[in-house]
Design a protein around this motif. Structure first.
Motif, short mmCIF file in Angstrom:
data_model
loop_
_atom_site.label_atom_id
_atom_site.label_comp_id
_atom_site.label_asym_id
_atom_site.label_seq_id
_atom_site.Cartn_x
_atom_site.Cartn_y
_atom_site.Cartn_z
N THR A 137 -10.53 1.97 18.40
CA THR A 137 -10.65 2.51 17.24
C THR A 137 -9.75 3.79 17.20
N GLU A 138 -9.43 4.43 18.49
CA GLU A 138 -8.72 5.46 18.60
C GLU A 138 -9.55 6.83 17.94
N THR A 139 -10.73 6.68 18.06
CA THR A 139 -11.79 7.88 17.44
C THR A 139 -12.42 8.58 18.67
N VAL A 140 -12.70 9.97 18.41
CA VAL A 140 -13.28 10.66 19.22
C VAL A 140 -14.71 11.06 18.83
N ASN A 141 -15.79 10.86 19.56
CA ASN A 141 -17.15 10.99 19.09
C ASN A 141 -17.75 11.95 20.32
N PRO A 142 -18.98 12.69 19.93
CA PRO A 142 -19.66 13.39 21.03
C PRO A 142 -20.55 12.63 21.48
N PHE A 143 -20.78 12.74 22.99
CA PHE A 143 -21.44 12.05 23.87
C PHE A 143 -22.99 12.48 23.62
N ILE A 144 -23.75 11.44 22.90
CA ILE A 144 -25.19 11.87 22.76
C ILE A 144 -25.92 10.82 23.32
N GLU A 145 -27.01 11.38 24.29
CA GLU A 145 -27.79 10.56 24.97
C GLU A 145 -29.19 10.95 24.82
N ASP A 146 -30.25 9.94 24.69
CA ASP A 146 -31.47 10.01 24.09
C ASP A 146 -31.56 11.21 22.95
N LYS A 179 -31.85 11.10 32.73
CA LYS A 179 -32.30 10.20 31.66
C LYS A 179 -33.58 10.58 30.97
N GLY A 180 -33.80 10.53 29.71
CA GLY A 180 -34.63 10.99 28.81
C GLY A 180 -35.11 12.49 28.73
N LYS A 181 -34.16 13.08 29.21
CA LYS A 181 -34.24 14.74 29.13
C LYS A 181 -33.21 15.27 28.71
N ASP A 182 -33.09 16.55 27.96
CA ASP A 182 -32.19 17.28 27.36
C ASP A 182 -31.29 17.72 28.59
#
Length: 275
Positions: A137-146, A179-182
């Motif tokens: 898609t040639e898009t840039v998105n922030p990495f968000i986990e949990d 994993k699971g933490k900020d």
């Protein structure tokens, strides 16, 4: 000397200069290797290829003359090369057809680091945090986990350790994501880690972290015990600004703003290369 006896250790120089001439010197910004051990070299004077036993040749890309290349990523099929141009845009180069596509990034977005995440995605460390680039898609998105995002913190390097923990080198220090933490500043876990302006990260074969800094040399971190050791020019390092780290079977290699340092893992000493 007249009052002392010194022992000199002579180390053979197995290096030779490339793309450096009396009449011109090329600013080399990145190097990647393909499956046949050929090298692709990013410079501010274009893209070069170094085949085994042959001289470097400049790759002429259609629609481009002496293009600027910074960071490089080569896909496993050896046909598609991804790179950044002046850190503000992404290039997709087809090495078969010798064609390229320039991909603009959001205004004010600056790439500090690139690494392949998956066949379809690239990690981007940026002046605005840790992001993911989608090739399709040639898009840039922030990495968000949990549900957590690192925030607007300049990211200069990133690794996902063998145990799944994510370590992020930033201008504000070392951050950890479990994993699971900020995301958390590692200094909050280990107050003795008082280092900022971190330029590069490497996890060695034993799971230890080697961290290159901008002015304070190398920081060794054992995440299991939180033990820290700082290595600088006083310990034999060629320079205290470390921009890259690679590991071989017998040594760790540190590129710097002044010379290349080889750290012997068994003997624990540095060998320095300046030319």
């Amino acid at each position: 000397a007249y009052d002392e006896l010194y022992k000199l250790l002579i180390i053979p120089n197995n290096f030779k200069r490339s793309l450096q001439f009396d009449y011109k010197q090329y600013s080399t910004r990145g190097i990647v290797s393909d499956s046949k051990n050929n090298l692709y070299i990013a410079t501010y004077q274009g893209l070069f290829k170094q085949e085994n036993g042959k001289k470097q040749t400049q790759l002429l890309i259609k629609g481009e003359k002496n293009g600027l290349y910074d960071i490089l990523i080569l896909e496993k099929n050896d046909s598609i090369l991804w790179g950044s141009q002046e850190y503000h845009r992404i290039k997709r180069v087809n090495l078969i057809t010798r064609t390229k596509k320039d991909i603009a990034l959001p205004e004010g977005f600056k790439i500090e680091y690139m690494k392949e995440k998956s066949p379809g995605e690239i990690w981007l460390g940026s002046n605005k945090g840790l992001y993911i680039f989608n090739k399709k898609t040639e898009t840039v998105n922030p990495f968000i986990e949990d549900g957590y995002f690192l925030g607007n913190i300049p990211v200069l390097s990133f690794i996902e350790a063998k145990n799944g923990k994510k370590w992020i080198a930033t201008r504000q220090g070392l951050f950890l994501k479990e994993k699971g933490k900020d995301f958390i500043n590692y200094k909050n876990i280990n107050p003795s880690f008082n280092y900022k302006d971190l330029l590069t990260l490497h996890e060695d074969e034993k799971g230890n972290l080697w961290i290159g800094t901008s002015g304070k040399g190398i920081v060794f971190l054992d995440p299991k015990t939180n033990r820290i050791k700082n290595l600088t020019q006083s310990d034999g390092l060629s320079d205290n600004i470390i921009s890259g780290i690679l590991e071989s079977k017998e040594a760790l290699w540190f590129s710097s703003y002044y010379g290349l340092s080889r750290f012997d893992k068994e003997k624990g000493f540095f060998a320095l290369y300046y030319k």
